[in-house]
Structures are given as C-alpha cells and as structure tokens.
Design an enzyme around this catalytic site. Structure first.
Site, PDB file in Angstrom:
ATOM      1  CB  SER A 117      -0.857  -0.007   1.264  1.00 44.48           C
ATOM      2  OG  SER A 117      -1.411   1.272   1.484  1.00 44.48           O
ATOM      3  CB  SER A 118       0.494   4.589  -1.508  1.00 45.99           C
ATOM      4  OG  SER A 118      -0.803   4.873  -1.051  1.00 45.99           O
ATOM      5  CB  CYS A 119      -0.342   3.896   4.030  1.00 46.24           C
ATOM      6  SG  CYS A 119      -0.497   2.188   4.501  1.00 46.24           S
ATOM      7  CE1 TYR A 146      -3.607  -2.842   5.192  1.00 46.45           C
ATOM      8  CE2 TYR A 146      -2.834  -0.774   4.270  1.00 46.45           C
ATOM      9  CZ  TYR A 146      -3.389  -2.019   4.099  1.00 46.45           C
ATOM     10  OH  TYR A 146      -3.741  -2.450   2.841  1.00 46.45           O
ATOM     11  CE  LYS A 150      -1.238  -4.687   2.994  1.00 46.86           C
ATOM     12  NZ  LYS A 150      -1.479  -5.908   2.200  1.00 46.86           N
ATOM     13  CG  HIS A 189     -10.375   2.958   1.635  1.00 52.67           C
ATOM     14  ND1 HIS A 189     -10.554   1.598   1.585  1.00 52.67           N
ATOM     15  CD2 HIS A 189      -9.166   3.163   2.182  1.00 52.67           C
ATOM     16  CE1 HIS A 189      -9.472   1.015   2.075  1.00 52.67           C
ATOM     17  NE2 HIS A 189      -8.607   1.933   2.446  1.00 52.67           N
TER      18      HIS A 189
END
Ligand code: GFB
Length: 331
Positions: A117-119, A146, A150, A189
């Site tokens: 994920s981009s987070c 999270y 990841k 989201h």
C-alpha cells in the site's frame, strides 16, 4: 496496455495461479482479469483455508501446489478503521503475510506477488513518492499499524529472495476504488463513503453531506480493474527486489473528489466539513516512473471509474449488506 516489454519473463498462461483474497475488491478484480489469461485460477474462501492459521495455510498450499501466488488477502479499511482497530490491522496482516510467504517458499511456488500500500511511505515523503522513499521517515500515525505490517510483507519478499532465491516481488498500489468496494461508513475508504453519503442525500433530498476533515488532503485514486491489469503485467514482466509503485500519477483534493462524486451521483447540495475527523496524510501521490518505463500506464479517468463504480453500487452494492469480509482487498 502498450508494452516496452515484448516477451514476458514469467507468462501466466498454462500455470496454476492462487489469488489469495479473491472475495475482496482487489482480489476479485484480479480473478476477473485472469479470466482473460489461459491459466488455472485457484481461490479459497476463509471457510476453506484461514490464512491467519499457519498449519491450514501450509497444508492447503502443499495440497494445491500453485505455480504462482498473488497475495491480495489483507485486513483493509479507511482512515477510521485503521485508527480504531490497530491490533486487528497489525495482527491479521502480519499473520497472513507470514503464513502465505513462508508456505509459498516451502511448497516451491515459482513466483509470488505481494500487494502492499502507498501508506508504507513516510507521512511527509517528498511528492510524488518514489520507491526509494521507503523507511526514510516517520509513518502517518492513523495507519502506522497497517503500514508496518505491509512493510514487513515487502521485506519478507526481499529476505526470501536473498536467502532462498525465491522470485517473490512486491507492488505498492495507491488508493483503490471500484466495484466491490466497502460501503460501511465506519470501515470504508473515502470513495465508498462519499458514494453512500451523496446517494442517500440525493434520495432523501438532504441539503448537505458531511465530509470528514478539511477537504484539503490530496489523494491519488486508481480504478480497481486498472490495478488488476497492472498486477498481471508486473507478475509477468518484473522480477526485481525493489518494490514497484502502481498509481495514475495524478491526485485531487478531497473537496474536488467530493464534487466529482456528487456530479456522478447527481447530488446538488453542499458539503459540511467535519474537522473533528482526521485528515490523515496531507498528500499521497506515487511516482509511477518505474512502472511507466516498464510499459504500463493506467487508462481509466477518475470520472469514468466513478461512474462505473456508482453503476455497480446501484446494481449490487446497496443490496450487498454493510459488513465486509475479513479478508478484504489490499489498498
Ligand atoms: O480513504 P481514506 O479513509 O484513507 O480517507 P487514507 C482519505 C481522506 O478522505 C482523508 C477524507 O483525509 C479522510 O479524512 N474523508 C472525507 C473521508 N470524508 C470521508 C469519509 O466519509 N470516509 C472516509 N473514510 N474518509 C488509508 C489508510 O488512508 O488509505 C490505509 O488508512 C490505506 O492504511 C488506505 O493505506 C489506502 O487515504 O487517509
């Protein structure tokens, strides 16, 4: 998609491909995309194999012996779900990744693609965020649990590659939306939430819709079928240790997004910004240069994707119930 690569290094045709998390938005889109490839798609719901249980996961993979694994199973959710359920987000994601990646090595899986994920990138990373920004600064507090899970998944792929020579790769998708999204306002989201809220307001004739935060954060949104296309492209054509971003290379403010969703839904009222809700990261835009150089770019404009997502919502989403399965899509 136009491709710089003429011959895939790992064609999926003729192979057994396990899509982990096929009931989530992303996994379902990947399974749909693979229907156009001459491969055998393996799926298993949680009643068949609970990927948070190591023995079950190892036994299932040992029995099925897929050639390739696409790991889209994850506990996912929006800013509120991440912020309010930190234990579930870190535990379930670490468990699924650990079990699937380790079992994939033990059972001789030839290629594995892990969806991150981009987070994973630092809260204040330079924009657009290049793959090299990983681990260069502190994470966004609302989704650090999270993100840590990841990052661990990405690092596991690298570790198994270095120690055991496994062809395990990872991708970092930006925020995803589309058919099969989550419409539970406490879990979803922003796009799923805005679709529900503006649709309800239109139907009920309400004057305004509540938007969380200030409306100023910037986000990049990728239509889920584009993501699925990119995943198939990457697993067939990319075999390096460094993760690779998947995005569109453009972002919008949450206010602009709300206006676009309202246009698609046909809601003509106004927005009320609730600043007691968090904004999260001020901007999240991926640098997609590496993927573009490989030969893949996204094709669905935001407004078109929103129109398709809304059509699905009207057709199935509103009737689909509000509780998402635990093994949802990554994103
Ligand atoms: O999509 P979202 O929940 O996730 O929120 P993040 C994006 C932005 O939309 C935030 C705002 O600034 C929210 O405050 N927003 C406005 C809303 N109205 C709403 C609403 O009604 N619901 C929601 N959910 N947001 C997630 C991470 O961050 O992004 C995950 O928590 C994951 O870990 C995912 O990485 C892709 O983009 O802020």
């Amino acid at each position: 998609m136009a491709g710089a690569i003429q011959t895939p290094d790992f064609p999926l045709a003729g192979r057994r491909v396990f899509v982990a998390g096929h009931r989530g938005m992303v996994g379902a889109a990947i399974a749909r995309r693979l229907a156009a490839v001459d491969c055998e798609v393996l799926t298993a719901g949680r009643e068949t194999v609970d990927l948070t249980r190591q023995r079950e996961t190892e036994d299932w993979l040992a029995a099925q012996r897929p050639d390739a694994v696409i790991l889209a199973a994850a506990r996912v959710g929006g800013i509120h779900a991440n912020n309010s359920r930190p234990a579930e987000f870190i535990y379930e994601n670490l468990a699924i990744e650990t079990n699937v990646i380790h079992a994939a090595w033990r059972t001789g899986v030839k290629k594995l693609l892990f969806l991150g994920s981009s987070c994973v990138y630092p809260r204040l990373a330079a924009q657009p965020m290049h793959e090299d920004a990983l681990l260069t600064g502190p994470l966004e507090p609302t989704n650090q649990w999270y993100a840590v899970a990841k990052i661990a998944g990405l690092k596991m792929c690298q570790a198994y590659r270095r120690q055991y020579g496994c062809n395990f790769i990872s991708v970092m998708p930006t925020n995803i939306y589309g058919p099969g999204d989550n419409y539970d306002l406490e879990q979803s989201h922003v796009i799923g939430a805005l679709m529900v809220k503006t649709h309800r307001a239109k139907v009920e004739g309400a004057a305004n819709v509540e938007i969380w935060g200030t409306g100023t954060p910037r986000r990049e949104f990728l239509y889920v079928d584009d993501l699925a296309d990119a995943v198939v492209f990457v697993i067939e054509n990319y075999a390096e240790e460094q993760t690779i971003n998947i995005g569109v290379g453009r972002d919008v403010t949450i206010r602009e997004l709300a206006e676009t969703v309202a246009g698609v839904v046909g809601f003509r009222g106004s927005f009320a910004f609730n600043t007691s809700r968090p904004d999260g990261v001020p901007q999240k835009l991926l640098d997609v240069t590496r993927l573009a150089r490989l030969g893949w770019t996204a094709k669905t404009p935001l407004r078109d994707g929103l129109a398709r997502a809304y059509a699905w919502f009207l057709d199935q989403g509103a009737a689909a119930g509000q509780t998402p399965p635990r093994q949802q899509a990554s994103g």
